[in-house]
Design an enzyme around this catalytic site. Sequence first.
Site, mmCIF file in Angstrom:
data_model
loop_
_atom_site.group_PDB
_atom_site.id
_atom_site.type_symbol
_atom_site.label_atom_id
_atom_site.label_comp_id
_atom_site.label_asym_id
_atom_site.label_seq_id
_atom_site.Cartn_x
_atom_site.Cartn_y
_atom_site.Cartn_z
ATOM 1 N N ALA A 1 -6.830 14.674 10.012
ATOM 2 C CA ALA A 1 -7.026 15.678 8.978
ATOM 3 C C ALA A 1 -5.655 15.965 8.371
ATOM 4 O O ALA A 1 -4.711 16.304 9.088
ATOM 5 C CB ALA A 1 -7.629 16.952 9.566
ATOM 6 N N ASP B 1 -1.147 3.038 2.028
ATOM 7 C CA ASP B 1 -2.388 2.651 2.700
ATOM 8 C C ASP B 1 -3.349 1.975 1.723
ATOM 9 O O ASP B 1 -4.038 1.011 2.071
ATOM 10 C CB ASP B 1 -3.058 3.872 3.325
#
Length: 300
Positions: A14, A251
Amino acid sequence: MNDYDLLVVGSANADLVIGVERRPGPGETVLGSDLAVHPGGKGGNQAVAAARLGARTALLARVGDDAHGRLLLDAQRAAGVDTVGVLVGGAPTGVALITVDPSGDNSIVVSPGANGRLTPDDIRAAVSLFHASRVVSAQLEIPLETVVEVVRNLPPDSRFVLNPSPPRPLPTEVLAACDPLIVNEHEAKVLLGDARVSEEPEDWARLLLAKGPRSVVVTLGAAGALVASSDGVARVPSVKVEAVDTTGAGDAFTAALAWRLGAGEPLAEAAAYAARVGAVAVTRAGAQESYPTAAEVAAL
């Protein structure tokens, strides 16, 4: 035929994000924006980025049995990721504390939580996922021994992509499996250590390749990227955009590159496509919510 274009083995966090005018120095307190909570983690980010582009994607990870874990699972499923490999429990969900300044640059501190409990036994138990996947991608927000086990369970016809972040020394067996090893400038410097005898990224790429990976990609932000293999070193130009938030852009690059390599594209072409994906991502706030569809990349 493989069931999955990409299996991502890695972290799911998170992201707790606060905007700041400038990042604090030692002993300093600064005021920031309201707290925003987003699904993140390098593994979770890569899986969502690939799925949003249209790749058939699965995630092998571990989250806590808590609200953050449910947030992450919901986000993966909403993007079209198969979460059959996501394990639940053993520790709280991992958390990343992120500050973002007005230029879009960020600083991140990660509490691994359940990511640190993704074990080699978990990898061995999921071996069927490896045999169903064309490309396997990993990062280092999970234990290194777990990444070693990933390498040991790769089918002969699969391809392994590694982003060694956060960077640390890598065993020879892991380096030898990388095709490619994907690093940014900071990661390249850490992996090279005293062997970094030059300030030229082209030399970094060659030196990293000499350590054993089958190919290397060095991302250079606004300066583009370098690809290195037995064919030599080539520069991939960047796409000029106005950056809003760089969180998770690397990413997105890695996911896009892995997917296009699995589709049979040469390394330089796959990296050029990945650069376009990363360029779209930095024009939007957040990590996973910034990732484009293939149509949005084509329109850039």
